[in-house]
Write a protein that holds these residues in place. Structure first.
Motif, PDB file in Angstrom:
ATOM      1  N   ILE A 145       0.867  -1.176   0.000  1.00  0.00           N
ATOM      2  CA  ILE A 145       0.000   0.000   0.000  1.00  0.00           C
ATOM      3  C   ILE A 145       0.907   1.230   0.000  1.00  0.00           C
ATOM      4  N   ILE A 146       0.624   2.144  -0.936  1.00  0.00           N
ATOM      5  CA  ILE A 146       1.365   3.405  -1.010  1.00  0.00           C
ATOM      6  C   ILE A 146       0.493   4.496  -0.393  1.00  0.00           C
ATOM      7  N   THR A 147       1.068   5.234   0.541  1.00  0.00           N
ATOM      8  CA  THR A 147       0.372   6.330   1.191  1.00  0.00           C
ATOM      9  C   THR A 147       1.358   7.490   1.340  1.00  0.00           C
ATOM     10  N   MET A 148       1.067   8.438   2.211  1.00  0.00           N
ATOM     11  CA  MET A 148       1.961   9.586   2.352  1.00  0.00           C
ATOM     12  C   MET A 148       1.881  10.134   3.770  1.00  0.00           C
ATOM     13  N   GLN A 149       2.833  11.007   4.078  1.00  0.00           N
ATOM     14  CA  GLN A 149       2.907  11.597   5.412  1.00  0.00           C
ATOM     15  C   GLN A 149       1.662  12.428   5.695  1.00  0.00           C
TER      16      GLN A 149
ATOM     17  N   VAL B 111      -1.797  10.935  -3.108  1.00  0.00           N
ATOM     18  CA  VAL B 111      -1.424   9.620  -3.610  1.00  0.00           C
ATOM     19  C   VAL B 111      -2.679   9.019  -4.225  1.00  0.00           C
ATOM     20  N   SER B 112      -2.658   8.811  -5.517  1.00  0.00           N
ATOM     21  CA  SER B 112      -3.824   8.316  -6.248  1.00  0.00           C
ATOM     22  C   SER B 112      -3.378   7.271  -7.264  1.00  0.00           C
ATOM     23  N   VAL B 113      -4.359   6.625  -7.879  1.00  0.00           N
ATOM     24  CA  VAL B 113      -4.040   5.679  -8.947  1.00  0.00           C
ATOM     25  C   VAL B 113      -3.221   6.377 -10.025  1.00  0.00           C
TER      26      VAL B 113
ATOM     27  N   SER C 267      -8.679   4.392  -0.340  1.00  0.00           N
ATOM     28  CA  SER C 267      -9.270   5.544   0.328  1.00  0.00           C
ATOM     29  C   SER C 267      -8.387   6.735   0.001  1.00  0.00           C
ATOM     30  N   THR C 268      -8.686   7.874   0.597  1.00  0.00           N
ATOM     31  CA  THR C 268      -7.883   9.062   0.317  1.00  0.00           C
ATOM     32  C   THR C 268      -6.414   8.811   0.645  1.00  0.00           C
ATOM     33  N   ASN C 269      -5.556   9.026  -0.351  1.00  0.00           N
ATOM     34  CA  ASN C 269      -4.103   8.882  -0.202  1.00  0.00           C
ATOM     35  C   ASN C 269      -3.669   7.476   0.211  1.00  0.00           C
ATOM     36  N   ARG C 270      -4.441   6.468  -0.171  1.00  0.00           N
ATOM     37  CA  ARG C 270      -4.049   5.074   0.072  1.00  0.00           C
ATOM     38  C   ARG C 270      -4.353   4.263  -1.186  1.00  0.00           C
ATOM     39  N   VAL C 271      -3.290   3.742  -1.805  1.00  0.00           N
ATOM     40  CA  VAL C 271      -3.406   3.015  -3.062  1.00  0.00           C
ATOM     41  C   VAL C 271      -2.719   1.663  -2.922  1.00  0.00           C
ATOM     42  N   ALA C 272      -3.424   0.591  -3.294  1.00  0.00           N
ATOM     43  CA  ALA C 272      -2.867  -0.751  -3.242  1.00  0.00           C
ATOM     44  C   ALA C 272      -2.285  -1.130  -4.599  1.00  0.00           C
TER      45      ALA C 272
ATOM     46  N   PHE D 220       5.147  -1.600 -25.406  1.00  0.00           N
ATOM     47  CA  PHE D 220       4.388  -2.656 -24.737  1.00  0.00           C
ATOM     48  C   PHE D 220       3.221  -2.055 -23.978  1.00  0.00           C
ATOM     49  N   GLU D 221       2.246  -2.905 -23.678  1.00  0.00           N
ATOM     50  CA  GLU D 221       1.023  -2.454 -23.030  1.00  0.00           C
ATOM     51  C   GLU D 221       0.928  -2.986 -21.612  1.00  0.00           C
ATOM     52  N   LEU D 222       0.330  -2.183 -20.736  1.00  0.00           N
ATOM     53  CA  LEU D 222      -0.073  -2.608 -19.399  1.00  0.00           C
ATOM     54  C   LEU D 222      -1.592  -2.470 -19.341  1.00  0.00           C
ATOM     55  N   PRO D 223      -2.328  -3.462 -19.827  1.00  0.00           N
ATOM     56  CA  PRO D 223      -3.784  -3.301 -19.988  1.00  0.00           C
ATOM     57  C   PRO D 223      -4.516  -3.036 -18.688  1.00  0.00           C
ATOM     58  N   ASN D 224      -4.085  -3.650 -17.568  1.00  0.00           N
ATOM     59  CA  ASN D 224      -4.777  -3.433 -16.298  1.00  0.00           C
ATOM     60  C   ASN D 224      -4.584  -2.017 -15.771  1.00  0.00           C
ATOM     61  N   ALA D 225      -3.501  -1.379 -16.202  1.00  0.00           N
ATOM     62  CA  ALA D 225      -3.237   0.010 -15.817  1.00  0.00           C
ATOM     63  C   ALA D 225      -3.659   0.996 -16.903  1.00  0.00           C
ATOM     64  N   ARG D 226      -4.220   0.481 -18.007  1.00  0.00           N
ATOM     65  CA  ARG D 226      -4.648   1.303 -19.146  1.00  0.00           C
ATOM     66  C   ARG D 226      -3.502   2.187 -19.651  1.00  0.00           C
ATOM     67  N   ALA D 227      -2.340   1.553 -19.844  1.00  0.00           N
ATOM     68  CA  ALA D 227      -1.138   2.309 -20.201  1.00  0.00           C
ATOM     69  C   ALA D 227      -0.419   1.677 -21.388  1.00  0.00           C
TER      70      ALA D 227
END
Length: 608
Positions: free
Chosen positions: A255-259, A266-268, A302-307, A554-561
């Motif tokens: 999980i990526i979050t911040m101080q 911190v968002s997708v 949730s806000t500022n929490r990304v898995a 190359f593609e990262l389809p799950n990340a739409r990238a």
């Protein structure tokens, strides 16, 4: 032993030598309200690798990064009070020297903190031995050039070490671990291995920690720095973007979050932005593990929490990346200002005059370029907006070749015969020769690296190379077009406009390669994006910037990238580049400004 089986919380306090110095102090001071276990920081880049290397060879000043000491010193009392560990690569080319300075600083404050240092990144002797025996050809991973044909004599070589030395130091009681050229993510890998007691064969966990390390090693980037969606952050504290925290569970869950209290978010999207920075393809290599990224995706909890989800793993390669430094000569530049009408003609005039002036000397130059930077808008409303920069840039083998009497003087002498309004920049210092360092990126067998840790009491711990490795194909998988194209007509009416109206992007440098990743916010936009962004479309978007070199996709389809690797796009890399975009970070912004046909229904949702 680690304090508990809970997830470890690792804070990233620095992403470069010039990052703000307050983050380590704030993390340590706020521990009771926002607890963390380890603070990591990245002070290394290809720019200071070369500069610090030559400083060490010449015995000219510190070969470590002194800005680390500015960050560390005010944090030390709270680090000791709360038992927070520190692992950084600020040793640059003298980890031992930095360790000694830190130990003196700790002792002067009367603190009981054990300081260790990691050795093994200096590998010039190993490179020379392998080259002499013919065991390794040392091919440049960006250009394919073989080291013997480089034309420069290496004076220093640094291997990118993994994180197991850091883990060993922490396991033996070190509070602060000082490293030189470990990979950017290695401090996070090392901290997680120590905390959870992982083994070298726990590849899934290591791969997740590796990607987590990549996400937080550039400090503010994953919290909204260098983010193409930055305009949305204006009301969210963009004047003081916060610093990140990675929470890593025993099974490798990330999980990526911040101080608390930091600006930005911190968002997708911010996580996707940082993910796409500096990767080379779906296989992401480290000395400890290979992370496979093609099924990766992020979830906003949730806000500022990304898995982080979908990271796969493979054994590390039997080799590790090595950067070789050589003395590359000298460079100098002069700038002229042009305003208003007829900019192209003004540029042609002054270039022809300066080329004639330089003709007796320019045969000694290894590079001489004239570039027009910016444009004057129609009907400008102020003079600065109508001003264009015209740059004359030269490189040569010796300082004498670029002496003021051979370069600078002849670049400003045409002032009286010049175009209307001819005005040179008054910072004449740029016109005097300065040192250039050449940089060569190659691979060295890990078995040739003598990775070890030095503890405070004098004990030395050897870190063996990985027992299980995989020889990965030399080239990453690449698909010039998507395997699942959509009918572009099915998206309805279109409007011609900048790609960046609906598409995020991020780019960066690795040697002379430039990577560029694009992603969209919604599922139906993804089918359009991967259909539009082919290799041929990338060549079209690059326009005059495309020089016929290879492009991987190359593609990262799950990340739409969609990710592109622009091979050898950056003129030899940051330490000797002639480009204004020497870090490759503005390539993405240039491409977002290029016009394409965009479905109107996407624009109706709001522009980025």
């Amino acid at each position: 032993m680690a304090p508990s089986a809970r997830p470890i919380r690792i804070a990233g306090c620095s992403g470069s030598t010039s990052d703000r110095r307050h983050a380590m102090r704030v993390f340590a001071k706020n521990h009771p309200q926002d607890p963390i276990d380890v603070i990591i920081g990245d002070w290394m880049s290809e720019a200071n690798m070369t500069a610090r290397a030559v400083a060490k060879v010449d015995g000219a000043g510190e070969a470590y990064e002194p800005t680390f000491l500015e960050a560390l010193e005010p944090a030390l009392p709270d680090l000791a009070r709360y038992g927070i560990k520190v692992a950084v690569n600020a040793g640059a080319s003298d980890a031992r020297g930095l360790c000694e300075v830190v130990r003196k600083m700790v002792h002067a404050k009367g603190l009981k903190l054990s300081v260790a240092w990691v050795e093994g990144d200096e590998v010039l002797d190993a490179v020379r031995a392998a080259q002499k025996s013919g065991e390794v050809a040392f091919e440049n991973v960006c250009t394919g050039e073989v080291l013997r044909d480089w034309g420069f004599e290496p004076v220093y070589a640094q291997a990118y070490l993994g994180g197991l030395g850091i883990a060993a130091a922490l396991a033996r009681g070190a509070d602060i671990v000082v490293c030189g050229r470990v990979s950017d993510a290695s401090p996070v890998i090392g901290a997680a291995v120590w905390w959870h007691g992982w083994k070298s064969g726990d590849l899934d966990q290591l791969a997740n920690a590796f990607v987590a390390g990549h996400l937080i090693e550039c400090s503010n980037y994953v919290c909204g720095g260098n983010f193409s969606g930055f305009k949305a952050l204006e009301g969210r504290g963009w004047d003081d973007i916060g610093y990140p925290i990675a929470e890593i569970g025993a099974d490798g869950q990330i999980i990526i979050t911040m101080q608390k209290g930091g600006g930005g978010e911190v968002s997708v999207d911010t996580c996707t932005s940082q993910l796409l920075y500096e990767i080379q393809g779906p296989w992401y290599f480290n000395s400890d593990v290979t992370a496979i990224l093609d099924e990766l995706w992020f979830e906003q909890l949730s806000t500022n929490r990304v898995a982080l989800h979908g990271v796969k793993s493979g054994p590390p390669p039997p080799t590790t990346k090595v950067g070789l430094t050589a003395r590359g000569g000298f460079q100098a530049e002069v700038h002229w200002f042009m305003v208003g009408l007829d900019i192209d003609a003004k540029a042609r005039m002054v270039e022809s005059q300066i080329r004639k002036e330089l003709a007796p000397y320019s045969s000694r130059f290894t590079k001489l370029t004239f570039t027009q930077n910016g444009t004057s808008p129609p009907n400008p409303t102020n003079q600065n907006a109508a001003t264009v920069d015209f740059r004359i840039f030269a490189q040569a083998p010796t300082a004498a070749d670029l002496a003021p009497t051979r370069f600078f003087r002849h670049c400003i002498d045409p002032i009286m015969e010049g175009y209307p309004g001819a005005t040179p920049h008054l910072d004449y210092r740029q016109g005097f020769p300065k040192v250039v360092h050449e940089y060569f990126v190659t691979l060295l067998p890990q078995k040739a690296v003598q990775h070890c840790v030095h503890l405070e009491g004098g004990e030395r711990i050897e870190i063996p190379p990985p027992e299980v490795t995989r020889v990965w194909p030399r080239r990453q998988p690449s698909a010039p077009v998507t395997a699942l194209p959509a009918d572009l007509a099915s998206f309805g009416p279109t409007e011609r406009g900048p790609l960046g109206w609906v598409v995020h992007a991020r780019s960066g440098d690795k040697g002379s390669d430039c990577n560029v990743g694009f992603w969209v916010r919604r599922a139906d936009e993804w089918d359009w994006l991967r259909t539009v962004l082919s290799v041929e479309k990338m060549k079209e978007l690059l326009a005059e910037e495309y020089e016929g070199k290879e492009i991987d996709r190359f593609e990262l389809p799950n990340a739409r990238a969609v990710h592109f690797l622009l091979r050898d796009h950056l003129d030899r890399g940051v330490s000797c580049s002639s480009s204004l975009d020497f870090l490759g970070k503005n390539c993405a912004e240039f491409l977002r400004a290029r016009h394409v046909d965009i479905p109107v229904k996407f624009l109706a949702r709001g522009k980025i």
